[in-house]
Every structure is written in structure tokens, then in C-alpha cells.
Design a protein around this motif. Structure first.
Motif, mmCIF file in Angstrom:
data_model
loop_
_atom_site.group_PDB
_atom_site.id
_atom_site.type_symbol
_atom_site.label_atom_id
_atom_site.label_comp_id
_atom_site.label_asym_id
_atom_site.label_seq_id
_atom_site.Cartn_x
_atom_site.Cartn_y
_atom_site.Cartn_z
ATOM 1 N N GLU A 40 -20.118 46.327 -25.661
ATOM 2 C CA GLU A 40 -18.863 45.674 -25.273
ATOM 3 C C GLU A 40 -17.721 46.105 -26.197
ATOM 4 N N LEU A 41 -18.020 46.286 -27.474
ATOM 5 C CA LEU A 41 -17.001 46.734 -28.417
ATOM 6 C C LEU A 41 -16.497 48.124 -28.035
ATOM 7 N N ILE A 42 -17.423 49.037 -27.719
ATOM 8 C CA ILE A 42 -17.036 50.386 -27.305
ATOM 9 C C ILE A 42 -16.185 50.322 -26.042
ATOM 10 N N ARG A 43 -16.623 49.530 -25.066
ATOM 11 C CA ARG A 43 -15.878 49.404 -23.803
ATOM 12 C C ARG A 43 -14.437 48.966 -24.056
ATOM 13 N N LEU A 44 -14.267 47.968 -24.901
ATOM 14 C CA LEU A 44 -12.929 47.452 -25.176
ATOM 15 C C LEU A 44 -12.079 48.455 -25.956
ATOM 16 N N LEU A 45 -12.691 49.122 -26.942
ATOM 17 C CA LEU A 45 -11.933 50.064 -27.773
ATOM 18 C C LEU A 45 -11.513 51.307 -26.993
ATOM 19 N N LEU A 46 -12.323 51.733 -26.033
ATOM 20 C CA LEU A 46 -11.959 52.891 -25.210
ATOM 21 C C LEU A 46 -10.667 52.653 -24.442
ATOM 22 N N HIS A 47 -10.407 51.393 -24.104
ATOM 23 C CA HIS A 47 -9.213 51.056 -23.315
ATOM 24 C C HIS A 47 -8.112 50.428 -24.169
ATOM 25 N N HIS A 48 -8.334 50.328 -25.472
ATOM 26 C CA HIS A 48 -7.313 49.780 -26.372
ATOM 27 C C HIS A 48 -6.262 50.861 -26.615
ATOM 28 N N PRO A 49 -4.980 50.559 -26.456
ATOM 29 C CA PRO A 49 -3.951 51.604 -26.549
ATOM 30 C C PRO A 49 -3.733 52.160 -27.954
ATOM 31 N N HIS A 50 -4.258 51.503 -28.982
ATOM 32 C CA HIS A 50 -3.968 51.931 -30.356
ATOM 33 C C HIS A 50 -5.215 52.328 -31.135
ATOM 34 N N THR A 51 -6.317 52.635 -30.454
ATOM 35 C CA THR A 51 -7.548 52.986 -31.166
ATOM 36 C C THR A 51 -8.156 54.278 -30.631
ATOM 37 N N ASN A 52 -8.788 55.002 -31.537
ATOM 38 C CA ASN A 52 -9.599 56.163 -31.189
ATOM 39 C C ASN A 52 -10.961 55.995 -31.856
ATOM 40 N N ILE A 53 -12.020 56.063 -31.074
ATOM 41 C CA ILE A 53 -13.365 55.921 -31.641
ATOM 42 C C ILE A 53 -13.743 57.231 -32.322
ATOM 43 N N ASN A 54 -13.820 57.190 -33.645
ATOM 44 C CA ASN A 54 -14.125 58.368 -34.449
ATOM 45 C C ASN A 54 -15.610 58.686 -34.444
ATOM 46 N N GLY B 115 -14.974 40.722 -28.547
ATOM 47 C CA GLY B 115 -13.579 40.437 -28.256
ATOM 48 C C GLY B 115 -12.883 39.811 -29.454
ATOM 49 N N GLN B 116 -13.545 38.867 -30.089
ATOM 50 C CA GLN B 116 -12.969 38.227 -31.275
ATOM 51 C C GLN B 116 -12.841 39.217 -32.424
ATOM 52 N N ALA B 117 -13.787 40.170 -32.519
ATOM 53 C CA ALA B 117 -13.692 41.208 -33.556
ATOM 54 C C ALA B 117 -12.437 42.048 -33.350
ATOM 55 N N ILE B 118 -12.124 42.389 -32.103
ATOM 56 C CA ILE B 118 -10.903 43.155 -31.831
ATOM 57 C C ILE B 118 -9.665 42.284 -32.036
ATOM 58 N N GLN B 119 -9.738 41.021 -31.690
ATOM 59 C CA GLN B 119 -8.646 40.086 -31.995
ATOM 60 C C GLN B 119 -8.367 40.095 -33.496
ATOM 61 N N ASN B 120 -9.424 40.066 -34.299
ATOM 62 C CA ASN B 120 -9.261 40.123 -35.752
ATOM 63 C C ASN B 120 -8.688 41.459 -36.203
ATOM 64 N N MET B 121 -9.165 42.565 -35.613
ATOM 65 C CA MET B 121 -8.616 43.881 -35.946
ATOM 66 C C MET B 121 -7.117 43.931 -35.663
ATOM 67 N N ASN B 122 -6.710 43.406 -34.509
ATOM 68 C CA ASN B 122 -5.285 43.390 -34.170
ATOM 69 C C ASN B 122 -4.477 42.664 -35.233
ATOM 70 N N LEU B 123 -4.975 41.510 -35.664
ATOM 71 C CA LEU B 123 -4.265 40.742 -36.690
ATOM 72 C C LEU B 123 -4.232 41.494 -38.018
ATOM 73 N N MET B 124 -5.355 42.084 -38.408
ATOM 74 C CA MET B 124 -5.448 42.802 -39.686
ATOM 75 C C MET B 124 -4.551 44.032 -39.713
ATOM 76 N N CYS B 125 -4.332 44.642 -38.553
ATOM 77 C CA CYS B 125 -3.591 45.905 -38.474
ATOM 78 C C CYS B 125 -2.170 45.726 -37.945
ATOM 79 N N ASN B 126 -1.690 44.491 -37.951
ATOM 80 C CA ASN B 126 -0.307 44.178 -37.575
ATOM 81 C C ASN B 126 0.011 44.582 -36.137
ATOM 82 N N LEU B 127 -0.976 44.392 -35.256
ATOM 83 C CA LEU B 127 -0.772 44.617 -33.831
ATOM 84 C C LEU B 127 -0.638 43.268 -33.136
ATOM 85 N N ASN B 128 -0.114 43.290 -31.921
ATOM 86 C CA ASN B 128 -0.081 42.056 -31.137
ATOM 87 C C ASN B 128 -1.515 41.558 -30.956
#
Length: 327
Positions: A18-32, A302-315
Motif C-alpha cells: 500500500e505504501l508503494i501504491r500511494l508513493l507511486l502516485h504522490h506528486p512529490h516523491t520518487n521511489i529510489n 496512509g498515516q505514514a505518508i501523512q507524517n512524511m508530508n508534515l515532516m517535509c513541509n508538504l500539504n
């Protein structure tokens, strides 16, 4: 804006998928990289078959230590072992999805401090955190059900909780109780009164209401569905339902994903979303709180990405505008 370079360790489980699925469609992330010792070299979509056509990435047996964000999707106890044996740049933010760092007695490790990552409780601390311990799935649903009461010092009696989780809550490893013939047309409880998420729930309640010394009686149940948590909690509440609703709506007025429903709720409202939906009713002197989340999203990735957004100054909601599988 330069995209965030993301690393994922432990890439084969439901949470990682689920994390991969969400990150693939996140506009500000690239899975390294997606690191997996058991699947190195295999295409990710051969394990997470819903990702066929979404990515041609392969699992890796190598780690880039200079990424922006590292997600640890390892089994409980294994995140500590991994971080003991691997180092990352001082700029790398770490979000751990296990229970290794959630309790205050464990949140300092190898010169790293892990902030407990429940945004409805600690949004400002998460914004400046270098490392976050993502909450457990049951812990998320249950804390969101009772946080407003604890915040107003209104938990004066025992709290009684029944919560049902889907089969994905048990992970991908097979066992007698995850077998189809056991789950189908069946229902059972497990770890009654001593589930591992109780520790973080009690910790949060006492953070808000230091005087709380009552019991939180938690009965977790296995449901015969794939995903979601449906939780009911009740406790003595001497005020009116109207005032309880005011309290909850005020507490969550700035929450990005937690909503109070005036109507009765059900799981299909939250599955495939990062939402928590709460409903209140009053029965005599007892307040009944119903709380629903998707265990794999608001309860994990989903909550992990919510936390990433907050940590990285994203909406806070970026990449998480998801529609429930209602039909």
C-alpha cells in the motif's frame, strides 16, 4: 520542486504494498529503492500484483544511504536490528511502521529520537521531527475515539472497547487463523485485555490526562473481511450528547482526516481512505463512541505518508485524496 527520494525496507508485506501504491502516485516523491532480501531482483508487481502497469521497478538488495525519507516496513523487533547494522545520512528522515519505538521507554535509539506519529495529537512535534514512530492500527482507531475525552480530563471511569479487524491485520504470513477455511463465516477474539497496542493507548491517555488510573478493557476481534477496523468504545459520561458532540467537533476541527458523523457509520465509508470517521450516541449515563479506519491506510501506510508530508513541509493531504470503496 525537486522530488523526495524515498527508500522502503521490507517491501513484500501488505503495508509496504500500500505504501508503494500511494508513493507511486504522490506528486512529490520518487521511489529510489525497495529493499527486500527475499525478493531481490524480482519485479515489484510480481509480489504486489495490483501494481502491474503502475511500475516496472524491481526489489533491490542494495541501499542508498543518502535518500530523503526512509520507511521501515519490518516486523516488530526488526527495525532496531536494521538500524543497528545500517546508517543513513544526517538529512534522512526515518518513519518506522513497527512498534519498536512507539513507547517513551523505547523512543531514543542509536542517538535518534522517535516522535510518536499520531497527527491529531502531535502535529507540531511531527513537523520538526527527524524520526517518527508510526502508530499501530488498533491504537490509531481507539485513540482517536477517546482523545477528546482525555484532553478534557473526562475519562473518570473504566473504558470498554470491542474492535474488529480484517484479515490483512494479521500480515501476509500464513497461520491457522488466517487460513480461508478458518476466517470464512467465522468470528473470534484474540489477545483479550493484553493486546500490544494497549501500551501506546494508555501512554497517550496519560499524556493528556495524567490522573487517569482506570482500566482500558480492550477485546480485539478477527472479522471475516479483508481490511478495515470497526471499533466501539463506551464509558460513563455524565454530560449530554449535545455537549459530547461539541467537544469532539471542536477537538477535530483542524484534523485533516478525522471526521465526526451525525449518522451511524460503517466500514465501507473508510476502506481505501486515510480517514477516521467517528459517531457518538448516549445510552443512559454511557457514551458510546464508534470509530472506523482502514487498517492498512490510516492504520499504517496512509498515516505514514501523512507524517512524511508534515515532516517535509508538504500539504498534509498530498497524495492521500482517496475515495472509499463504497460500492
Amino acid at each position: 520542486m525537486k522530488k523526495l527520494e524515498i527508500g522502503i525496507v521490507g517491501g513484500a508485506g501488505y503495508t509496504a504494498g500500500e505504501l508503494i501504491r500511494l508513493l507511486l502516485h504522490h506528486p512529490h516523491t520518487n521511489i529510489n529503492f525497495v529493499f527486500s532480501t527475499s525478493n531481490a531482483g524480482n519485479k515489484i508487481h510480481t509480489v504486489h500484483k495490483d501494481l502491474l502497469g503502475s511500475t516496472n521497478l524491481s526489489f533491490s538488495n542494495e541501499i542508498n544511504r543518502n535518500i530523503d525519507v526512509l520507511f521501515l516496513c519490518l516486523g516488530h523487533g526488526n527495525s532496531k536490528i536494521f538500524l543497528e547494522n545500517n546508517f543513513f545520512s544526517a538529512q534522512t528522515k526515518i518513519i518506522d511502521l513497527s512498534n519498536d519505538f512507539r513507547l517513551s521507554k523505547d523512543n531514543f535509539f542509536n542517538n535518534k529520537e522517535f516522535i510518536y506519529g499520531l497527527p491529531e495529537l502531535q502535529k507540531e512535534a511531527i513537523k520538526t521531527a527527524q524520526n517518527v514512530a508510526n502508530p499501530g492500527c488498533f491504537a490509531t482507531a481507539l485513540q482517536l475515539a477517546i482523545l477528546p475525552l482525555a484532553s478534557s480530563k473526562l475519562l473518570k471511569n473504566d473504558v470498554h472497547i470491542h474492535a474488529v479487524t480484517g484479515a490483512t491485520g494479521a500480515g501476509t504470513s500464513l497461520s491457522a487463523t488466517t487460513h480461508f477455511t478458518y476466517r470464512d463465516n467465522n468470528f473470534s477474539h484474540y489477545k483479550a485485555f493484553n493486546h500490544q497496542h494497549l501500551g501506546e493507548i494508555v501512554q497517550t491517555v496519560q499524556q493528556l490526562q495524567k490522573s487517569f488510573d482506570k482500566e482500558i478493557n480492550f477485546i480485539p476481534n478477527r472479522g471475516n473481511f479483508s481490511r478495515g477496523i470497526f471499533a466501539t468504545a463506551y464509558t460513563v459520561f455524565d454530560d449530554s450528547l449535545e455537549n459530547a458532540l461539541k467537544l469532539y467537533k471542536e477537538f477535530y476541527k483542524e484534523a485533516a482526516f478525522t471526521f465526526i458523523s451525525d449518522d451511524e457509520i460503517h466500514l465501507k465509508q473508510v476502506v481505501n481512505t486515510n480517514k477516521c470517521i467517528i459517531h457518538l450516541t448516549k445510552h443512559g449515563n454511557k457514551l458510546l463512541i464508534t470509530s472506523c479506519i482502514d487498517n492498512l491506510l490510516k492504520g499504517a501506510s496512509g498515516q505514514a505518508i501523512q507524517n512524511m508530508n508534515l515532516m517535509c513541509n508538504l500539504n498534509e493531504t498530498t497524495g492521500l485524496q482517496l475515495k472509499a470503496n463504497y460500492f
